[in-house]
Design a protein around this motif. Structure first.
Motif, PDB file in Angstrom:
ATOM      1  N   ALA A   1       0.849  -1.195   0.000  1.00 29.28           N
ATOM      2  CA  ALA A   1       0.000   0.000   0.000  1.00 29.28           C
ATOM      3  C   ALA A   1       0.883   1.242   0.000  1.00 29.28           C
ATOM      4  CB  ALA A   1      -0.880  -0.011   1.240  1.00 29.28           C
ATOM      5  N   PRO A   2       0.291   2.392  -0.335  1.00 29.61           N
ATOM      6  CA  PRO A   2       1.048   3.641  -0.265  1.00 29.61           C
ATOM      7  C   PRO A   2       1.502   3.927   1.168  1.00 29.61           C
ATOM      8  CG  PRO A   2      -1.009   3.961  -1.467  1.00 29.61           C
ATOM      9  CD  PRO A   2      -1.062   2.588  -0.860  1.00 29.61           C
ATOM     10  N   TYR A   3       2.548   4.745   1.270  1.00 31.58           N
ATOM     11  CA  TYR A   3       3.156   5.023   2.570  1.00 31.58           C
ATOM     12  C   TYR A   3       2.138   5.498   3.606  1.00 31.58           C
ATOM     13  CZ  TYR A   3       5.868   6.966   6.303  1.00 31.58           C
ATOM     14  OH  TYR A   3       6.351   7.235   7.550  1.00 31.58           O
ATOM     15  N   GLY A   4       1.239   6.403   3.254  1.00 32.16           N
ATOM     16  CA  GLY A   4       0.267   6.926   4.208  1.00 32.16           C
ATOM     17  C   GLY A   4      -0.589   5.831   4.832  1.00 32.16           C
ATOM     18  N   GLU A   5      -0.975   4.857   4.036  1.00 35.16           N
ATOM     19  CA  GLU A   5      -1.762   3.736   4.549  1.00 35.16           C
ATOM     20  C   GLU A   5      -0.915   2.823   5.430  1.00 35.16           C
ATOM     21  OE1 GLU A   5      -4.094   1.673   1.570  1.00 35.16           O
ATOM     22  OE2 GLU A   5      -4.338   3.557   0.465  1.00 35.16           O
ATOM     23  N   VAL A   6       0.337   2.626   5.056  1.00 32.58           N
ATOM     24  CA  VAL A   6       1.225   1.772   5.848  1.00 32.58           C
ATOM     25  C   VAL A   6       1.459   2.384   7.225  1.00 32.58           C
ATOM     26  CG1 VAL A   6       3.549   0.785   6.031  1.00 32.58           C
ATOM     27  CG2 VAL A   6       2.330   0.740   3.836  1.00 32.58           C
ATOM     28  N   ILE A   7       1.717   3.683   7.294  1.00 33.21           N
ATOM     29  CA  ILE A   7       1.986   4.310   8.596  1.00 33.21           C
ATOM     30  C   ILE A   7       0.735   4.268   9.479  1.00 33.21           C
ATOM     31  CG2 ILE A   7       1.566   6.739   8.006  1.00 33.21           C
ATOM     32  CD1 ILE A   7       4.523   5.535  10.078  1.00 33.21           C
ATOM     33  N   LYS A   8      -0.439   4.442   8.894  1.00 32.34           N
ATOM     34  CA  LYS A   8      -1.685   4.316   9.670  1.00 32.34           C
ATOM     35  C   LYS A   8      -1.843   2.886  10.197  1.00 32.34           C
ATOM     36  CE  LYS A   8      -4.264   7.859   7.183  1.00 32.34           C
ATOM     37  NZ  LYS A   8      -5.327   8.103   6.192  1.00 32.34           N
ATOM     38  N   TYR A   9      -1.531   1.917   9.355  1.00 32.41           N
ATOM     39  CA  TYR A   9      -1.632   0.510   9.735  1.00 32.41           C
ATOM     40  C   TYR A   9      -0.699   0.182  10.902  1.00 32.41           C
ATOM     41  CZ  TYR A   9      -1.155  -4.575   9.336  1.00 32.41           C
ATOM     42  OH  TYR A   9      -1.090  -5.926   9.601  1.00 32.41           O
TER      43      TYR A   9
ATOM     44  N   ASP B   1       8.206  -4.694  -6.060  1.00 30.95           N
ATOM     45  CA  ASP B   1       7.812  -3.335  -6.424  1.00 30.95           C
ATOM     46  C   ASP B   1       6.807  -2.738  -5.425  1.00 30.95           C
ATOM     47  OD1 ASP B   1       8.111  -1.085  -8.033  1.00 30.95           O
ATOM     48  OD2 ASP B   1       6.377  -1.601  -9.257  1.00 30.95           O
ATOM     49  N   PHE B   2       7.107  -2.892  -4.125  1.00 29.28           N
ATOM     50  CA  PHE B   2       6.259  -2.340  -3.074  1.00 29.28           C
ATOM     51  C   PHE B   2       6.169  -0.827  -3.206  1.00 29.28           C
ATOM     52  CE2 PHE B   2       6.348  -6.350  -1.008  1.00 29.28           C
ATOM     53  CZ  PHE B   2       5.411  -6.321   0.016  1.00 29.28           C
ATOM     54  N   PRO B   3       4.995  -0.241  -2.977  1.00 32.66           N
ATOM     55  CA  PRO B   3       4.881   1.221  -3.009  1.00 32.66           C
ATOM     56  C   PRO B   3       5.797   1.937  -2.016  1.00 32.66           C
ATOM     57  CG  PRO B   3       2.705   0.214  -3.102  1.00 32.66           C
ATOM     58  CD  PRO B   3       3.688  -0.893  -2.834  1.00 32.66           C
ATOM     59  N   ILE B   4       6.220   1.255  -0.949  1.00 32.09           N
ATOM     60  CA  ILE B   4       7.109   1.883   0.043  1.00 32.09           C
ATOM     61  C   ILE B   4       8.578   1.541  -0.195  1.00 32.09           C
ATOM     62  CG2 ILE B   4       5.325   2.046   1.826  1.00 32.09           C
ATOM     63  CD1 ILE B   4       6.766  -0.387   3.201  1.00 32.09           C
ATOM     64  N   LYS B   5       8.905   1.081  -1.393  1.00 33.90           N
ATOM     65  CA  LYS B   5      10.286   0.670  -1.665  1.00 33.90           C
ATOM     66  C   LYS B   5      11.290   1.814  -1.526  1.00 33.90           C
ATOM     67  CE  LYS B   5       9.913   1.213  -6.621  1.00 33.90           C
ATOM     68  NZ  LYS B   5       9.677   0.555  -7.872  1.00 33.90           N
ATOM     69  N   ASN B   6      10.821   3.061  -1.584  1.00 30.73           N
ATOM     70  CA  ASN B   6      11.745   4.189  -1.408  1.00 30.73           C
ATOM     71  C   ASN B   6      12.331   4.230   0.002  1.00 30.73           C
ATOM     72  OD1 ASN B   6       9.189   5.019  -0.328  1.00 30.73           O
ATOM     73  ND2 ASN B   6       9.936   7.122  -0.352  1.00 30.73           N
ATOM     74  N   LEU B   7      11.744   3.506   0.960  1.00 32.01           N
ATOM     75  CA  LEU B   7      12.292   3.477   2.324  1.00 32.01           C
ATOM     76  C   LEU B   7      13.622   2.735   2.396  1.00 32.01           C
ATOM     77  CD1 LEU B   7       9.069   2.873   4.464  1.00 32.01           C
ATOM     78  CD2 LEU B   7      10.352   5.008   4.170  1.00 32.01           C
ATOM     79  N   VAL B   8      13.982   2.025   1.345  1.00 31.67           N
ATOM     80  CA  VAL B   8      15.263   1.324   1.331  1.00 31.67           C
ATOM     81  C   VAL B   8      16.259   2.033   0.419  1.00 31.67           C
ATOM     82  CG1 VAL B   8      14.294  -0.885   2.055  1.00 31.67           C
ATOM     83  CG2 VAL B   8      14.492  -0.384  -0.387  1.00 31.67           C
TER      84      VAL B   8
END
Length: 126
Positions: free
Chosen positions: A45-53, A73-80
């Motif tokens: 999921a997009p970052y905003g949804e992940v942080i809420k989760y 190809d996770f939407p939060i892949k930029n965290l790495v």
């Protein structure tokens, strides 16, 4: 993954709730049942949804295996990626020497409550 689990074991209490992928990191981190305090399902999921989760699930640490985020190809892949600063997360450590074998660890920031207008600041709980 073993190195990441052992790092967590040396630096965080056993009750620390983590979000990761796969059984290896929790196995080396936790004594006893590794699944009591671990969520092994990184939301796609997009970052905003992940942080809420993660806040809803009371997760303290994101422990992100780089290869799975990139390969799937996770939407939060930029965290790495080097130098990323994400709202709501504090970078803790990257473990491993080369891409895509590294593990990225982030601490989830607690949400501060807003002080109501006219509140006595000395008695307000954050």
């Amino acid at each position: 993954q073993k190195e990441a689990g052992l790092f967590l074991k040396d630096h965080f209490p056993q009750k620390t709730r983590i979000l990761t992928w796969g059984p290896h990191i929790p196995f080396y981190f936790y004594d006893g049942n590794p699944y009591k305090h671990c969520i092994q399902n990184i939301p796609y999921a997009p970052y905003g949804e992940v942080i809420k989760y993660v806040r809803r699930k009371k997760v303290a640490l994101l422990v992100l295996p780089e290869w799975i985020l990139i390969a799937s190809d996770f939407p939060i892949k930029n965290l790495v990626e080097e130098g990323v600063q994400a709202d709501g997360l504090d970078f803790v450590k990257v473990i491993g020497r080369q891409k895509p074998e590294r593990i990225w660890i982030y601490r989830v920031q607690k949400v501060r409550k807003k002080v109501p207008p006219g509140a006595d600041l000395k008695s307000w709980q954050y």
